[in-house]
Enzyme design. Sequence first.
Site, PDB file in Angstrom:
ATOM      1  N   HIS A   1       1.410   4.219  -3.114  1.00 56.12           N
ATOM      2  CA  HIS A   1       1.490   5.862  -2.942  1.00 56.12           C
ATOM      3  C   HIS A   1       2.757   6.406  -3.703  1.00 56.12           C
ATOM      4  CE1 HIS A   1      -2.014   6.581  -0.458  1.00 56.12           C
ATOM      5  NE2 HIS A   1      -1.547   5.999   0.578  1.00 56.12           N
TER       6      HIS A   1
ATOM      7  N   HIS B   1       0.807  -1.223  -0.004  1.00 56.45           N
ATOM      8  CA  HIS B   1      -0.125   0.016   0.037  1.00 56.45           C
ATOM      9  C   HIS B   1       0.928   1.061   0.144  1.00 56.45           C
ATOM     10  CE1 HIS B   1      -3.364   2.768   1.471  1.00 56.45           C
ATOM     11  NE2 HIS B   1      -2.469   3.208   2.171  1.00 56.45           N
ATOM     12  N   GLU B   2       1.960   1.337   1.036  1.00 55.68           N
ATOM     13  CA  GLU B   2       2.623   2.452   0.908  1.00 55.68           C
ATOM     14  C   GLU B   2       3.448   2.622  -0.253  1.00 55.68           C
ATOM     15  OE1 GLU B   2       2.388   4.653   3.159  1.00 55.68           O
ATOM     16  OE2 GLU B   2       0.969   3.366   4.365  1.00 55.68           O
TER      17      GLU B   2
ATOM     18  N   GLU C   1      -6.325   6.910  -1.178  1.00 52.77           N
ATOM     19  CA  GLU C   1      -6.289   5.796  -0.408  1.00 52.77           C
ATOM     20  C   GLU C   1      -6.989   4.740  -0.775  1.00 52.77           C
ATOM     21  OE1 GLU C   1      -4.631   5.550   2.398  1.00 52.77           O
ATOM     22  OE2 GLU C   1      -3.631   7.550   2.281  1.00 52.77           O
TER      23      GLU C   1
END
Length: 521
Positions: free
Chosen positions: A327, A323-324, A388
Site C-alpha cells: 500500500h 500487503h501493507e 486492496e
Amino acid sequence: MSLLYGLQSTRINRFLSGVNNLANRRQWTPPASCPLAPKLRAVNAYWGLNTVSHCHSVTLLPRNFLFCRTLNHKKSRCLSSAQSKELGVLTYRCTVRGDSVLRQGARKVAGVPALAASCSPSCPAVIEARSFRTSARVQAAPVPLLLLILKPVQKLLAIIVGRGIRKWWQALPPNKKELFKDSVRKNKWRLLLGLSAFGLLFVVFYFTHLEVSPVTGRSKLLLVGKEHFRLLSDLEYEVWMEEFKNDLLPERDPRYLTVKEMVYHLTQCNRDVPGISETNWVVHVVDSPAVNAFVLPNGQVFIFTGLLNSVTDVHQLSFLLGHEIAHAVLGHAAEKASLVHLLDFLGMIFLTMIWAICPRDSLAVLGQWIQSKLQEYMFDRPYSRTLEAEADKVGLQLAAKACADVRASSVFWQQMEFSESLHGYPKLPEWLSTHPSHGNRAEYLDRLIPQALKLREVCNCPPLSGPDPRLLFRLTVKRFLEDSEKEDLNITVKKQKTDALPMQKQEQIPLTYVLEKRTAG
C-alpha cells in the site's frame, strides 16, 4: 450452514486449535548443533514453554526465512528481466543479499532472538474476524488538512448557490422567464461551446496529472505532491503516536522483535523495488485486541497484537506485512485522496444543480442523499476494493521474494471467513464494503499463488516441505464439521431416548362410578 450458527464456544475453540495445529505440522525444531537453538530455548524460557510448537499464534518459518538462509550462507541469484516477463510478475531482480547484511540486522536484537514466538500462553483462542481490516480507510488515506476544513464549506456553498438560483427563478415574473428561455435558445451554440471548452480543460487536467506506477505499470491520478503528502503523513504519525503512546510494546518485547525482523527481512529482500530502499521503515506494535495493521506513506508500520494472535504462522504474517508495505510503496493513500478530491469537485457541480432544479428543499435533500450514496457505492468503494486487490497481488510477490510460504496467504482469508460463520455474523454483499470479501480474496490469491511459487524458485528460495496448508485447512474443516454433526446426532438420540421412557398413565375414574359404588355399599 445452519449447523454452524448453533455451535458453542467450546467447539469453536476446539476447531481453532485444530487450525493452529496446521502450524505445528510445519514447525521446525532446530537440532542442538544449529546456532539458532540457544536463542530459541531462550525465547521458550521467556514464555515458559518447553518447545517451539507450544505457541500456536506465531511460529517459525522452517528453513525458509531469515536466520536459516543466513546460517547456511545462501545467496539469492539475480532474476533477469526476460525471466520476470515470462513469469508475469514484478519486473525487477531478486536482490542479492550477503550474509553480512542479515547478520547486522540480527546483532541489533542480540538480547532476544528475532524470530521469537510472539504470543503468551494466555493468548485468546477465538478469532474475532469481523473487525479485521487491513489498512482501514481513515488510517491508510490521510486527506490534506486544508481540504478537510474546506470540504463542508464547499458543500454549504454549493447548496447556497443552487438554492439561490432556484429562488431567483421562482421569483421571476412569467414574461421575464420567457425572455430568459428565448435568450438561452438564441445562444445555445455559445453555451454548448463553453461547456465543451470546460470539458476539454477537465480532460487535459486529468491526463496531465496521471503518473505511471514504477511497480505495476498502471496509470493513476495524483493531485497531491509527494513532498506535501509526506508532510501530511508526518502530521498523521504524530496523531497516532499520541493516541497509542500508552499501548506501544517495548522494543525488548519478543513480539516487537519478531515483527521488526520480519519487516527488515521483507524490505531487504525487496530493496530493488522502487520506493522500498528510499523509505525508512519503523515498526510500532500496539498492545490492543483489535485485529488490524496499517502502514503510513512515510514508512511508519503499525501492527496490533490482536492480529498477531489471529495469524496461524509467520508465513501468514509475512504476507499481511507485505500487503501493507505494498500500500505504501504503490502510493495508494495519495491516489485515493486524489480520487476523493476529484469526485468532490464534480459532486459540487451536481449538488448545485440538484438544489437549483428541485422545486422544494425536501426533494433537494433527498436528491443530495441519493447523489452521495451513488458516489459512494459506484466509485469510492469499488475503487477501494481495486486498490486492496492490487496490494494483495504485490504483497504476495514481496512475500515470495522473501521466501515465505505464499500458500498460507489464502489460508488466512479462509480462516477469517470460516470464523465469521462460526460466530454467526451475517454475510454482507461485497459491494457494501470497502474491502473484498474474505472468500473472494482467498480465491484471488489462489489464482496468483502459482506465479508466486515460480518467483520463489527464480529467487533461489529453499523448496517448500510438507503438505499444502490449504489442503490441511480443508481437511481440518471437514473433520470439524463431521465431529459437530456426530455431537448433534448424539444429543438428538439422547433426547429421543428420554422422550421414549415409559410414563405411568393415570386413568381418570368417572364420578358416576364412585357414586354407584358408595350406593351399593
